[in-house]
Design an enzyme around this catalytic site. Sequence first.
Site, short mmCIF file in Angstrom:
data_model
loop_
_atom_site.label_atom_id
_atom_site.label_comp_id
_atom_site.label_asym_id
_atom_site.label_seq_id
_atom_site.Cartn_x
_atom_site.Cartn_y
_atom_site.Cartn_z
N ASP A 60 -6.93 -16.60 37.68
CA ASP A 60 -8.00 -15.76 37.12
C ASP A 60 -7.78 -14.03 37.40
OD1 ASP A 60 -8.67 -16.57 39.58
OD2 ASP A 60 -10.68 -17.14 39.14
N ASP B 130 2.53 -19.31 30.38
CA ASP B 130 2.25 -19.00 28.67
C ASP B 130 1.21 -18.02 28.21
OD1 ASP B 130 2.75 -19.78 25.88
OD2 ASP B 130 0.76 -20.66 26.04
N ASP C 4 1.46 -13.64 27.04
CA ASP C 4 0.91 -13.18 25.80
C ASP C 4 0.08 -12.01 26.37
OD1 ASP C 4 1.75 -15.10 24.23
OD2 ASP C 4 0.03 -15.29 23.07
N LYS D 270 -3.63 -21.92 41.10
CA LYS D 270 -5.20 -21.93 41.26
C LYS D 270 -5.25 -22.83 42.31
CE LYS D 270 -9.28 -21.46 39.48
NZ LYS D 270 -10.11 -20.32 39.72
N TYR E 143 2.32 -29.52 30.09
CA TYR E 143 3.00 -29.48 28.69
C TYR E 143 3.91 -30.84 28.71
CZ TYR E 143 2.77 -24.79 26.95
OH TYR E 143 2.17 -23.46 26.27
C1 IPM Z 1 5.75 -19.80 23.68
C2 IPM Z 1 5.07 -20.65 22.45
C3 IPM Z 1 5.31 -21.92 22.78
C4 IPM Z 1 4.87 -22.46 24.13
C5 IPM Z 1 4.62 -22.93 21.68
C6 IPM Z 1 5.28 -22.69 20.51
C7 IPM Z 1 4.78 -24.49 21.97
O1 IPM Z 1 3.70 -20.39 22.54
O2 IPM Z 1 7.03 -19.89 23.81
O3 IPM Z 1 5.10 -19.19 24.55
O4 IPM Z 1 3.37 -22.83 24.40
O5 IPM Z 1 5.60 -22.65 25.15
MN MN Z 2 3.33 -18.74 24.12
#
Ligand code: IPM
Ligand code: MN
Length: 364
Positions: free
Chosen positions: A217, A241, A245, A184, A139
């Site tokens: 993975d 990240d 999700d 990884k 990042y």
């Molecule tokens: C999160 C989001 C952010 C990230 C974006 C909006 C930059 O996806 O907080 O997970 O990737 O960190």
């Molecule tokens: Mn995110």
Amino acid sequence: MRADIVVLPGDGIGPEVTAAAVRVLETIATSFGHEFRFARHRIGGDAIDATGEPLPDETLAACRDADAILLGAVGGPKWSTSEPRPEQGLLALRKSLDLYANLRPVRPEPVALDAAPIKPHLLAGVDLLVVRELTGGLYFGERQRDADGASDLCRYSVAEIERVVRRAAQLAQRRHRRLVSVDKANVLETSRLWREVTTRLVRDEFPGVQLEHQLVDSMAMHLIARPREYDVIVTENLFGDILTDEASVLAGSMGLLPSASLGEDRRGLYEPIHGSAPDIAGRDIANPCGAILSGAMLLRHTLGLPEEAELIEAAVSDALANGAMTADLAAPGRAIGCSAMADAVVDSLRHRLTDCPVVAELRD
Ligand code: IPM
Ligand code: MN
């Protein structure tokens, strides 16, 4: 307790969900005699429209002076080709305040199990915490683009790995003392370093914590196949990240999940993990629970008010259990809106507060 809280509504559904969270925090403040001062500032696309910058100096200065920051979301199609992008505002804020540890707890609500696409028996009893490194790695590495390609640099220093792993191990110590570090290391040099540093640090500083390494993975697979086995998971920025999700699917809806981004001191940035959801913005249908629960994390981690935090968490569970659900969770035709969901949480909170000895004492 007095606290200055900066509210950064941001883009999309951000303004709706932060308004809900502020209402809940105000209910707590009134009941317990706390004084929370809320100041709104711009970030993301909203700030680009107003000032040309995704993180105006004035916003950053207010955040530096505040005890805590509550953020909605940033980004949206309107700014998808803009330079700078809204997301840069959030990344710059995390970096400027050195908020390197991002805590993302996942504890499925019983009523949300029906909404999850995973068999309920796999989800019962899931209670995990992902600690995502937030200010390093891909990042923040140097980016380059030339005529025939592009590159993003991934770098981690020993100190960056140590501080986030230490935080994760401390949290594990207060939970079930199991820590899984995700990397990884069969391919990446940064991951080999991550694994070495983690092994040494946990061995030397946290002998009571059981450490396991997983490749990212296979972790992606295990997280869905046997989520109950996990307690605390620590990993680098990009893997965290993606895995969070994925982990949100366990909770039934991403709209339920909060997060805390912490540095060395108590100050923190609190935000739901869902994004700006531009397709449903401004329609009062978003789920405010992730933002409300982020408010609870703010009380716990920055203000040191665990009892108040637990009351909010219980109130969200009560409201959901009583059937108050937004469109992401409700059966067809049964959904309520974002502000009605906030009303339901405030009502449940008031019920709980009536039985709360501390509040009764303040009242008498
Ligand atoms: C999160 C989001 C952010 C990230 C974006 C909006 C930059 O996806 O907080 O997970 O990737 O960190
Ligand atoms: Mn995110």
